[in-house]
Enzyme design. Structure first.
Site, PDB file in Angstrom:
ATOM      1  N   ASN A  32       0.875  -1.170   0.000  1.00  0.00           N
ATOM      2  CA  ASN A  32       0.000   0.000   0.000  1.00  0.00           C
ATOM      3  C   ASN A  32       0.910   1.217   0.000  1.00  0.00           C
ATOM      4  O   ASN A  32       1.503   1.557   1.021  1.00  0.00           O
ATOM      5  CB  ASN A  32      -0.887  -0.032   1.262  1.00  0.00           C
ATOM      6  CG  ASN A  32      -1.759   1.200   1.383  1.00  0.00           C
ATOM      7  OD1 ASN A  32      -1.867   1.995   0.444  1.00  0.00           O
ATOM      8  ND2 ASN A  32      -2.382   1.363   2.546  1.00  0.00           N
ATOM      9  N   TRP A  33       1.021   1.821  -1.164  1.00  0.00           N
ATOM     10  CA  TRP A  33       1.962   2.951  -1.291  1.00  0.00           C
ATOM     11  C   TRP A  33       1.425   4.228  -0.671  1.00  0.00           C
ATOM     12  O   TRP A  33       2.154   5.203  -0.538  1.00  0.00           O
ATOM     13  CB  TRP A  33       2.281   3.187  -2.775  1.00  0.00           C
ATOM     14  CG  TRP A  33       3.204   2.168  -3.381  1.00  0.00           C
ATOM     15  CD1 TRP A  33       3.747   1.073  -2.755  1.00  0.00           C
ATOM     16  CD2 TRP A  33       3.710   2.165  -4.726  1.00  0.00           C
ATOM     17  NE1 TRP A  33       4.545   0.385  -3.629  1.00  0.00           N
ATOM     18  CE2 TRP A  33       4.545   1.037  -4.849  1.00  0.00           C
ATOM     19  CE3 TRP A  33       3.531   2.990  -5.827  1.00  0.00           C
ATOM     20  CZ2 TRP A  33       5.206   0.720  -6.031  1.00  0.00           C
ATOM     21  CZ3 TRP A  33       4.186   2.684  -7.012  1.00  0.00           C
ATOM     22  CH2 TRP A  33       5.017   1.554  -7.103  1.00  0.00           C
ATOM     23  N   LYS A  34       0.136   4.256  -0.385  1.00  0.00           N
ATOM     24  CA  LYS A  34      -0.502   5.452   0.180  1.00  0.00           C
ATOM     25  C   LYS A  34      -0.259   6.663  -0.740  1.00  0.00           C
ATOM     26  O   LYS A  34      -0.207   6.492  -1.946  1.00  0.00           O
ATOM     27  CB  LYS A  34      -0.014   5.696   1.611  1.00  0.00           C
ATOM     28  CG  LYS A  34      -0.129   4.433   2.464  1.00  0.00           C
ATOM     29  CD  LYS A  34       0.041   4.668   3.931  1.00  0.00           C
ATOM     30  CE  LYS A  34      -0.125   3.346   4.669  1.00  0.00           C
ATOM     31  NZ  LYS A  34      -0.167   3.496   6.113  1.00  0.00           N
ATOM     32  N   HIS A 117      -9.682   1.757   4.305  1.00  0.00           N
ATOM     33  CA  HIS A 117      -8.443   1.854   5.090  1.00  0.00           C
ATOM     34  C   HIS A 117      -8.686   2.815   6.260  1.00  0.00           C
ATOM     35  O   HIS A 117      -9.432   3.792   6.121  1.00  0.00           O
ATOM     36  CB  HIS A 117      -7.303   2.367   4.200  1.00  0.00           C
ATOM     37  CG  HIS A 117      -5.970   2.267   4.865  1.00  0.00           C
ATOM     38  ND1 HIS A 117      -5.559   3.179   5.814  1.00  0.00           N
ATOM     39  CD2 HIS A 117      -4.975   1.347   4.758  1.00  0.00           C
ATOM     40  CE1 HIS A 117      -4.361   2.824   6.247  1.00  0.00           C
ATOM     41  NE2 HIS A 117      -3.983   1.720   5.622  1.00  0.00           N
ATOM     42  N   GLU A 119      -7.008   5.147   7.402  1.00  0.00           N
ATOM     43  CA  GLU A 119      -6.712   6.556   7.089  1.00  0.00           C
ATOM     44  C   GLU A 119      -7.887   7.203   6.363  1.00  0.00           C
ATOM     45  O   GLU A 119      -8.172   8.385   6.572  1.00  0.00           O
ATOM     46  CB  GLU A 119      -5.413   6.637   6.264  1.00  0.00           C
ATOM     47  CG  GLU A 119      -4.200   6.345   7.144  1.00  0.00           C
ATOM     48  CD  GLU A 119      -3.032   5.686   6.430  1.00  0.00           C
ATOM     49  OE1 GLU A 119      -2.975   5.715   5.190  1.00  0.00           O
ATOM     50  OE2 GLU A 119      -2.166   5.117   7.134  1.00  0.00           O
ATOM     51  N   GLU A 189      -6.058  -4.610  10.133  1.00  0.00           N
ATOM     52  CA  GLU A 189      -4.986  -3.645  10.374  1.00  0.00           C
ATOM     53  C   GLU A 189      -5.257  -2.871  11.658  1.00  0.00           C
ATOM     54  O   GLU A 189      -5.987  -1.862  11.632  1.00  0.00           O
ATOM     55  CB  GLU A 189      -4.907  -2.654   9.210  1.00  0.00           C
ATOM     56  CG  GLU A 189      -4.591  -3.300   7.882  1.00  0.00           C
ATOM     57  CD  GLU A 189      -3.910  -2.326   6.935  1.00  0.00           C
ATOM     58  OE1 GLU A 189      -2.793  -2.625   6.499  1.00  0.00           O
ATOM     59  OE2 GLU A 189      -4.466  -1.247   6.671  1.00  0.00           O
ATOM     60  N   GLY A 195       2.124   2.164  10.692  1.00  0.00           N
ATOM     61  CA  GLY A 195       3.135   3.216  10.594  1.00  0.00           C
ATOM     62  C   GLY A 195       3.870   3.505  11.893  1.00  0.00           C
ATOM     63  O   GLY A 195       4.586   4.501  11.989  1.00  0.00           O
ATOM     64  N   SER A 235       2.882  -2.272  10.207  1.00  0.00           N
ATOM     65  CA  SER A 235       4.314  -2.421  10.475  1.00  0.00           C
ATOM     66  C   SER A 235       4.877  -3.797  10.093  1.00  0.00           C
ATOM     67  O   SER A 235       5.780  -4.316  10.752  1.00  0.00           O
ATOM     68  CB  SER A 235       4.631  -2.094  11.940  1.00  0.00           C
ATOM     69  OG  SER A 235       4.328  -0.738  12.208  1.00  0.00           O
ATOM     70  N   GLY A 256       2.629  -1.273   4.242  1.00  0.00           N
ATOM     71  CA  GLY A 256       2.712   0.125   3.827  1.00  0.00           C
ATOM     72  C   GLY A 256       4.154   0.516   3.560  1.00  0.00           C
ATOM     73  O   GLY A 256       4.681   0.333   2.459  1.00  0.00           O
ATOM     74  N   GLY A 257       4.818   1.032   4.599  1.00  0.00           N
ATOM     75  CA  GLY A 257       6.189   1.523   4.475  1.00  0.00           C
ATOM     76  C   GLY A 257       7.127   0.544   3.784  1.00  0.00           C
ATOM     77  O   GLY A 257       7.921   0.940   2.912  1.00  0.00           O
TER      78      GLY A 257
END
Ligand code: PGA
Length: 271
Positions: A32-34, A117, A119, A189, A195, A235, A256-257
């Site tokens: 997930n590149w966001k 998501h 966010e 999640e 994150g 994470s 993500g990251g």
């Protein structure tokens, strides 16, 4: 009698093999590149990551910003990599300035769509009802939803994690048929793990993923619950991925990251 039970005829053997195969869910390892990567950066990252992915047994998915979809789909031609959108609107077309329709995603070569998501729930006030409309629309267009759910730290401390997640799953999948649910993907999640560098342990993640599967069995049946994919996200990195993936009810991850780095290759090649 015992001997008879141990010796299977050819057709029974075939049936058992097929049953066995249908019970085994392949892993889905999604990034997930966001809101990261311009279109040209996206292509460069893809070209860096592609040669690092050496595991044909897993379905590799990249969730990318809408503007990156077309160049990234192009860069993935000739590979098995699938592309996900990070959001979509639930209407077909019309006066919804700034939104993207399911038909647009399909036409651009998208296969999955990340929906709900945390966010989007937090910053854009998406509700379970909105997410349900999007899930239904995604299926109508042949897109596979990756529907996210997960509790806050406060909810975990209050002991209402599963009540919260059950509600997210039940409302999010309202009016979704069993056949659709079988191909759906749920991403568990926990918000406190996203994150933060503090992933859930594999035992913590398994506990919730197992309960989500039980919830699906109650809503539908055990066969549907065995087929649906349940991912863990929050994470995930090259060090903790393999430990998560050995758990029975964890069918992969939404990273993500780590999906923006070469680490993603290590996650995909986890064994
Ligand atoms: P993270 O993000 O891996 O950077 O924690 C996961 C996600 O938000 O999907």
């Amino acid at each position: 009698m015992i001997g008879k039970n141990l010796t299977f005829g050819k057709s029974e053997e075939k049936l058992l093999r097929e049953k066995d195969r249908s019970m085994t869910r392949n892993k889905i390892i999604a990034g997930n590149w966001k809101m990261n990567m311009t279109p040209s950066e996206a292509v460069t990252l893809l070209e860096t990551l592609k040669p690092l992915l050496h595991n044909d047994e897993v379905e590799v998915v990249f969730g990318v910003p809408a503007i990156d979809i077309i160049p990234v789909v192009e860069a993935c031609k000739g590979t098995n990599i699938k592309i996900a959108a990070e959001n979509m609107y639930f209407e077909e077309k019309g006066a919804y300035t700034g939104e993207i329709s399911p038909g647009m995603l399909v036409d651009a070569g998208v296969r999955y769509v990340i929906l709900g998501h945390s966010e989007r729930r937090t910053y854009f006030h998406e509700t379970d009802e909105d997410i349900n409309k999007k899930v239904l629309k995604a299926f109508e267009h042949g897109l596979i939803p990756i529907m996210c759910c997960g509790e806050s730290l406060k909810q975990r401390k209050q002991g209402i994690t599963m009540d919260w997640i059950r509600q997210q799953v039940k409302v999010g999948l309202q009016n979704v048929t069993a056949d659709q649910a079988k191909i759906a993907v749920i991403a568990y999640e926990p918000i406190w793990a996203i994150g933060t560098g503090i992933a859930a342990t594999n035992v913590q993640a398994e506990e919730i993923c197992k309960e989500i599967r039980e919830c699906i069995a109650e809503m539908y049946d055990t066969n549907t619950a065995q087929k649906i994919h349940i991912l863990y996200g929050g994470s995930v990195n090259a060090d903790n991925a393999a430990g998560l993936f050995i758990m029975e009810d964890i069918d992969g991850c939404l990273a993500g990251g780590a999906s923006l780095k070469q680490d993603f290759g290590k996650i995909v090649n986890y064994k």
